[in-house]
Design a protein around this motif. Structure first.
Motif, PDB file in Angstrom:
ATOM      1  N   ASP A  40     -10.039   9.817  32.675  1.00 18.28           N
ATOM      2  CA  ASP A  40      -9.245   8.851  31.919  1.00 18.28           C
ATOM      3  C   ASP A  40      -9.751   7.429  32.129  1.00 18.28           C
ATOM      4  N   HIS A  41     -10.298   7.149  33.324  1.00 19.70           N
ATOM      5  CA  HIS A  41     -10.719   5.792  33.679  1.00 19.70           C
ATOM      6  C   HIS A  41     -12.098   5.803  34.321  1.00 19.70           C
TER       7      HIS A  41
ATOM      8  N   ARG B 191     -10.023   2.026  30.807  1.00 21.00           N
ATOM      9  CA  ARG B 191      -9.489   3.288  30.289  1.00 21.00           C
ATOM     10  C   ARG B 191     -10.372   3.760  29.132  1.00 21.00           C
TER      11      ARG B 191
ATOM     12  N   PRO C  24      -7.850   0.597  41.696  1.00 23.04           N
ATOM     13  CA  PRO C  24      -6.800   0.948  40.742  1.00 23.04           C
ATOM     14  C   PRO C  24      -7.139   2.239  40.003  1.00 23.04           C
ATOM     15  N   ARG C  25      -6.118   3.015  39.709  1.00 20.57           N
ATOM     16  CA  ARG C  25      -6.274   4.313  39.039  1.00 20.57           C
ATOM     17  C   ARG C  25      -7.130   5.274  39.856  1.00 20.57           C
ATOM     18  N   GLU C  26      -7.271   4.981  41.171  1.00 18.74           N
ATOM     19  CA  GLU C  26      -8.076   5.795  42.081  1.00 18.74           C
ATOM     20  C   GLU C  26      -9.551   5.853  41.675  1.00 18.74           C
TER      21      GLU C  26
ATOM     22  N   GLU D 162      -8.732  -2.726  31.856  1.00 20.38           N
ATOM     23  CA  GLU D 162      -7.366  -2.855  32.358  1.00 20.38           C
ATOM     24  C   GLU D 162      -7.253  -3.907  33.458  1.00 20.38           C
TER      25      GLU D 162
ATOM     26  N   VAL E 234     -12.059  -2.016  35.927  1.00 21.15           N
ATOM     27  CA  VAL E 234     -11.514  -0.667  35.762  1.00 21.15           C
ATOM     28  C   VAL E 234     -11.082  -0.559  34.303  1.00 21.15           C
TER      29      VAL E 234
END
Length: 206
Positions: free
Chosen positions: A113-114, A165, A149-151, A183, A163
Motif C-alpha cells: 500500500d505504501h 501511498r 510511518p505506515r511501517e 503522505e 512516505v
C-alpha cells in the motif's frame, strides 16, 4: 528521469554486465537498475539510429540522474536503487518511479500500500550499490534504518525522504510504472546529491 523505465539504476545485479561501459561494481540486476554500456555502436547526432533498447540505454547514459532508494514492507523489507524517480504533480503531491517486472522487489511493491522514497547524499554511493546488487543483505547490519510511518522502512542519513501511498501500477513494457501520492516526509538543508551518469555513481563538481 521522466516517467520512463529505470535505464540507469535498479538491482545492480543485471546492471553491470556490460562491456564496454561497465559500472565499476559487481554484478547488477538489469531488472531494477538497468545500465547497459553501449559504447562503440552508439549513434552520433549525424548518424541517426532506429529505435531500439540499445539506443534508449545509450541515450540515457548521457542523462545525469539523481539517485533514490525505494523501500516497502512485506514479509521482509525490500528496497532497490532507482534513477527513474519523478515529481509528477504538486496538487495532489504525486511521484512516480519505474521498476522491472522481474525485479526481486516487484512482488512486494505489487502488493504494498505504501513505499518509502529516499534521495541519497553524495557520500552514500555504497548504500546505492548495496540496494542495487542482487543477493546483497540490503537491510543488514551495514544499513542504518528504522520503521517509519505506515511501517515503511526508512533509511537514515539521506538528503530527503517521503512516505507515499501507491495509487496506480501501470504496465510499461518489461517494467511497471508506479504512481504514488505523498503522505509525509522530511529533508535536510545541506546535503549534496548522489548522481548517476555514464554507468557510474558520481558527485556534483564545483
Amino acid at each position: 528521469m521522466t516517467a520512463t523505465p529505470d535505464f540507469a539504476t535498479a538491482d545492480l545485479d543485471a546492471h553491470a554486465v556490460n562491456p564496454p561501459g561497465r559500472a565499476a561494481t559487481a554484478a547488477f540486476d538489469t531488472t531494477e537498475l538497468v545500465t547497459r554500456g553501449i559504447g562503440a555502436r552508439s549513434a552520433g547526432a549525424d548518424s541517426p539510429a532506429p529505435a531500439s533498447p540499445d539506443l534508449l540505454r545509450a541515450v540515457f547514459r548521457q542523462h545525469a540522474a539523481g539517485v533514490a532508494v525505494i523501500t516497502a514492507r512485506g514479509a521482509i523489507p525490500v528496497g532497490f536503487t532507482a534513477t527513474s524517480l519523478t515529481s509528477v504533480a504538486a496538487e495532489p503531491p504525486l511521484i512516480s518511479f519505474g521498476i522491472g517486472a522481474g525485479s526481486s522487489s516487484w512482488p512486494v511493491i505489487a502488493e504494498a500500500d505504501h513505499v518509502g522514497v529516499h534521495i541519497l547524499a553524495e557520500q552514500q554511493r555504497e548504500l546505492a550499490e548495496t540496494f542495487a546488487r542482487r543477493g546483497a543483505d540490503r537491510f543488514g547490519p551495514a544499513t542504518s534504518w528504522r520503521n517509519g510511518p505506515r511501517e515503511v522502512p526508512l533509511l537514515d542519513g539521506v538528503n530527503a525522504w517521503l512516505v507515499c501511498r501507491i495509487v496506480a501500477r501501470v504496465p510499461a513494457g518489461d517494467h511497471r510504472l508506479v504512481l504514488a501520492q505523498v503522505e509525509t516526509g522530511g529533508h535536510t538543508s545541506a546535503g549534496r546529491p548522489l548522481l548517476y551518469h555514464q554507468g557510474r555513481f558520481n558527485a556534483l563538481r564545483d
